[in-house]
Design a protein around this motif. Structure first.
Motif, PDB file in Angstrom:
ATOM      1  N   SER A 160      -8.764  -4.699  15.628  1.00 55.67           N
ATOM      2  CA  SER A 160     -10.177  -5.037  15.536  1.00 55.67           C
ATOM      3  C   SER A 160     -10.913  -3.953  14.761  1.00 55.67           C
ATOM      4  CB  SER A 160     -10.775  -5.177  16.933  1.00 55.67           C
ATOM      5  OG  SER A 160     -10.626  -3.969  17.662  1.00 55.67           O
ATOM      6  N   GLY A 161     -11.999  -4.303  14.148  1.00 52.72           N
ATOM      7  CA  GLY A 161     -12.745  -3.355  13.345  1.00 52.72           C
ATOM      8  C   GLY A 161     -12.348  -3.452  11.884  1.00 52.72           C
ATOM      9  N   PHE A 162     -13.237  -3.057  10.999  1.00 49.81           N
ATOM     10  CA  PHE A 162     -13.036  -3.217   9.564  1.00 49.81           C
ATOM     11  C   PHE A 162     -11.800  -2.461   9.069  1.00 49.81           C
ATOM     12  CE2 PHE A 162     -13.692  -1.726   5.210  1.00 49.81           C
ATOM     13  CZ  PHE A 162     -13.837  -2.932   4.545  1.00 49.81           C
ATOM     14  N   THR A 163     -11.679  -1.198   9.454  1.00 49.71           N
ATOM     15  CA  THR A 163     -10.582  -0.373   8.939  1.00 49.71           C
ATOM     16  C   THR A 163      -9.233  -0.904   9.382  1.00 49.71           C
ATOM     17  OG1 THR A 163     -11.999   1.589   8.953  1.00 49.71           O
ATOM     18  CG2 THR A 163      -9.621   1.949   8.855  1.00 49.71           C
ATOM     19  N   ARG A 164      -9.109  -1.246  10.647  1.00 47.23           N
ATOM     20  CA  ARG A 164      -7.821  -1.730  11.147  1.00 47.23           C
ATOM     21  C   ARG A 164      -7.486  -3.101  10.580  1.00 47.23           C
ATOM     22  NH1 ARG A 164      -7.498   0.265  17.488  1.00 47.23           N
ATOM     23  NH2 ARG A 164      -8.433   2.296  17.127  1.00 47.23           N
ATOM     24  N   GLN A 165      -8.494  -3.934  10.410  1.00 51.27           N
ATOM     25  CA  GLN A 165      -8.246  -5.227   9.791  1.00 51.27           C
ATOM     26  C   GLN A 165      -7.772  -5.053   8.354  1.00 51.27           C
ATOM     27  OE1 GLN A 165     -11.829  -7.513  10.194  1.00 51.27           O
ATOM     28  NE2 GLN A 165     -11.509  -7.960  12.363  1.00 51.27           N
ATOM     29  N   ALA A 166      -8.322  -4.051   7.671  1.00 53.77           N
ATOM     30  CA  ALA A 166      -7.907  -3.769   6.293  1.00 53.77           C
ATOM     31  C   ALA A 166      -6.449  -3.313   6.263  1.00 53.77           C
ATOM     32  CB  ALA A 166      -8.813  -2.703   5.678  1.00 53.77           C
ATOM     33  N   ARG A 167      -6.053  -2.450   7.232  1.00 55.32           N
ATOM     34  CA  ARG A 167      -4.659  -2.002   7.276  1.00 55.32           C
ATOM     35  C   ARG A 167      -3.723  -3.167   7.591  1.00 55.32           C
ATOM     36  NH1 ARG A 167      -6.583   3.039   9.730  1.00 55.32           N
ATOM     37  NH2 ARG A 167      -6.109   2.261  11.808  1.00 55.32           N
ATOM     38  N   PHE A 168      -4.164  -4.057   8.486  1.00 54.94           N
ATOM     39  CA  PHE A 168      -3.363  -5.226   8.823  1.00 54.94           C
ATOM     40  C   PHE A 168      -3.189  -6.126   7.594  1.00 54.94           C
ATOM     41  CE2 PHE A 168      -3.028  -9.655  10.155  1.00 54.94           C
ATOM     42  CZ  PHE A 168      -1.933  -9.611  11.003  1.00 54.94           C
ATOM     43  N   GLU A 169      -4.268  -6.334   6.862  1.00 52.65           N
ATOM     44  CA  GLU A 169      -4.198  -7.165   5.661  1.00 52.65           C
ATOM     45  C   GLU A 169      -3.315  -6.519   4.602  1.00 52.65           C
ATOM     46  OE1 GLU A 169      -4.891 -10.409   3.156  1.00 52.65           O
ATOM     47  OE2 GLU A 169      -5.142 -10.105   5.324  1.00 52.65           O
ATOM     48  N   SER A 170      -3.403  -5.185   4.487  1.00 54.30           N
ATOM     49  CA  SER A 170      -2.559  -4.467   3.536  1.00 54.30           C
ATOM     50  C   SER A 170      -1.087  -4.654   3.884  1.00 54.30           C
ATOM     51  CB  SER A 170      -2.912  -2.977   3.552  1.00 54.30           C
ATOM     52  OG  SER A 170      -2.037  -2.231   2.737  1.00 54.30           O
ATOM     53  N   PHE A 171      -0.769  -4.576   5.175  1.00 54.93           N
ATOM     54  CA  PHE A 171       0.616  -4.773   5.607  1.00 54.93           C
ATOM     55  C   PHE A 171       1.087  -6.181   5.256  1.00 54.93           C
ATOM     56  CE2 PHE A 171       3.914  -5.883   8.670  1.00 54.93           C
ATOM     57  CZ  PHE A 171       4.735  -4.756   8.644  1.00 54.93           C
ATOM     58  N   ARG A 172       0.226  -7.162   5.462  1.00 54.52           N
ATOM     59  CA  ARG A 172       0.584  -8.550   5.177  1.00 54.52           C
ATOM     60  C   ARG A 172       0.833  -8.754   3.678  1.00 54.52           C
ATOM     61  NH1 ARG A 172      -1.492 -13.195   3.484  1.00 54.52           N
ATOM     62  NH2 ARG A 172      -3.462 -12.197   2.942  1.00 54.52           N
ATOM     63  N   VAL A 173      -0.039  -8.186   2.855  1.00 51.71           N
ATOM     64  CA  VAL A 173       0.089  -8.322   1.407  1.00 51.71           C
ATOM     65  C   VAL A 173       1.361  -7.654   0.910  1.00 51.71           C
ATOM     66  CG1 VAL A 173      -0.923  -7.645  -0.805  1.00 51.71           C
ATOM     67  CG2 VAL A 173      -2.382  -8.575   0.995  1.00 51.71           C
ATOM     68  N   PHE A 174       1.629  -6.442   1.390  1.00 49.94           N
ATOM     69  CA  PHE A 174       2.823  -5.723   0.953  1.00 49.94           C
ATOM     70  C   PHE A 174       4.102  -6.412   1.463  1.00 49.94           C
ATOM     71  CE2 PHE A 174       0.026  -2.246  -0.241  1.00 49.94           C
ATOM     72  CZ  PHE A 174       0.681  -1.716  -1.336  1.00 49.94           C
ATOM     73  N   SER A 175       4.036  -7.020   2.643  1.00 51.62           N
ATOM     74  CA  SER A 175       5.194  -7.772   3.144  1.00 51.62           C
ATOM     75  C   SER A 175       5.552  -8.890   2.179  1.00 51.62           C
ATOM     76  CB  SER A 175       4.898  -8.354   4.531  1.00 51.62           C
ATOM     77  OG  SER A 175       4.718  -7.340   5.481  1.00 51.62           O
ATOM     78  N   LYS A 176       4.541  -9.601   1.713  1.00 53.48           N
ATOM     79  CA  LYS A 176       4.786 -10.695   0.762  1.00 53.48           C
ATOM     80  C   LYS A 176       5.309 -10.167  -0.569  1.00 53.48           C
ATOM     81  CE  LYS A 176       1.532 -14.154   2.515  1.00 53.48           C
ATOM     82  NZ  LYS A 176       0.382 -15.041   2.171  1.00 53.48           N
ATOM     83  N   ALA A 177       4.731  -9.051  -1.022  1.00 48.06           N
ATOM     84  CA  ALA A 177       5.156  -8.487  -2.303  1.00 48.06           C
ATOM     85  C   ALA A 177       6.606  -8.013  -2.256  1.00 48.06           C
ATOM     86  CB  ALA A 177       4.231  -7.327  -2.688  1.00 48.06           C
TER      87      ALA A 177
END
Length: 336
Positions: free
Chosen positions: A98-115
């Motif tokens: 929860s929170g902007f920073t943690r959501q950003a890290r979660f999204e980064s993990f998701r994007v890099f997983s796909k890449a």
């Protein structure tokens, strides 16, 4: 910890391992998409006060009756080996991102997983792994991410980066944890993107992939006991999901044994088991190599004892081939 295989005239000795674990298939503990089915918004029975640190840091306490709590506790204790019966899980907290920073890290993990999945033919090779530290370090990682960039590796490290331990070897993560003033230790359970790993030897100062082909490091490709995430990827390829807090009164003795063994040197000729497996793979059919690898994994998991491992390897490979391989290896070592 370096693992050596000693071969005397009867090929009967293997260096003793201090950590023993039971395996968890494929290093998986939870379905990554699973939802928390019971959480405690308060610190509950947290008599030691550390729960206030974590819940105040955006974590939620998992109820003891929840599915996630049960799965994590079970797998953690399985990986603690012989000291599991004297280990007490005090609490488990979950990161809801929860929170902007943690959501950003979660999204980064998701994007890099796909890449990484696209790069590696559809599989990002995402695993669960443990990271042990002090209460303050664990809390800081959850809040701000890892901050080990540029920290030099010790002689017993495998490269410069974040070093985590497979889900089935929670004992190794526990050995790197630090007890707080109440004797409670804390570990992170993370998801990590491994992609295609390369071997990084103990004592290496490597700090990045050796080529574009690789994404991470391991101590052993056949049976990894350590994952290395390079510092450039440490906050995109590692996603902290849970904190497990526990008391393990007999862990100090294991830590002392680990420290002592780090300075022990072989007094008889030796070759590492991964090296032996690599050489044998040039002479044996894959079906036999699968059996040998399985025996070695059973030994590491404390499912079989050293004499049983030795005997099985001899039965599968044959003494004649083993003697020839070892003799050739020793002669090569003397000339280099």
């Amino acid at each position: 910890m370096r693992e050596h295989l000693y071969w005397g005239t009867q090929m009967e000795q293997i260096d003793r391992e201090d950590q023993v674990s039971m395996t968890i298939d494929d290093d998986e503990i939870l379905d990554p998409g699973s939802e928390t089915d019971e959480v405690n918004s308060s610190n509950g029975s947290d008599r030691d006060g550390f729960g206030q640190v974590f819940t105040g840091n955006g974590m939620v306490s998992l109820g003891e009756g929840s599915k996630e709590h049960g799965l994590i506790k079970k797998s953690f204790l399985m990986g603690m080996g012989l000291i599991a019966k004297d280990t007490n899980v005090v609490a488990i907290h979950k990161n809801l991102n929860s929170g902007f920073t943690r959501q950003a890290r979660f999204e980064s993990f998701r994007v890099f997983s796909k890449a990484v999945a696209q790069k590696c033919g559809g599989d990002a090779n995402v695993k669960y792994a443990w990271y042990g530290g002090s209460r303050e370090e664990i809390s800081g990682i959850v809040s701000h991410g890892f901050s080990q960039c540029g920290r030099p590796a010790s002689d017993h490290s495998h490269g410069v980066g974040v070093q985590l331990f497979p889900a089935k070897f929670s004992i190794d993560g526990a050995l790197s944890s630090v007890a707080d003033e109440n004797g409670v230790r804390h570990m992170l359970l993370c998801r990590v993107i491994l992609g295609k790993p390369e071997v990084v030897h103990q004592g290496s100062k490597q700090s990045h992939p050796s080529s574009k082909e690789f994404d991470s490091g391991v101590d052993n490709v056949l049976a990894p006991r350590r994952y290395i995430i390079w510092h450039t990827f440490m906050n995109s390829h590692v996603l902290p999901e849970f904190i497990i807090s526990f008391k393990a009164p007999f862990l100090k003795e294991s830590q002392r044994q680990q420290a002592n063994n780090a300075f022990k040197k072989p007094t008889s000729p030796w070759m590492s088991f991964p090296t032996l497996i690599s050489i044998l793979s040039k002479f044996l059919y894959p079906s036999k190599m699968d059996l040998i690898t399985k025996c070695y994994q059973d030994f590491r998991a404390n499912k079989i004892k050293r004499p049983a491992l030795i005997q099985r390897v001899r039965n599968i490979a044959g003494d004649k081939l083993l003697a020839a391989v070892i003799k050739s290896y020793r002669n090569k070592a003397r000339t280099t």
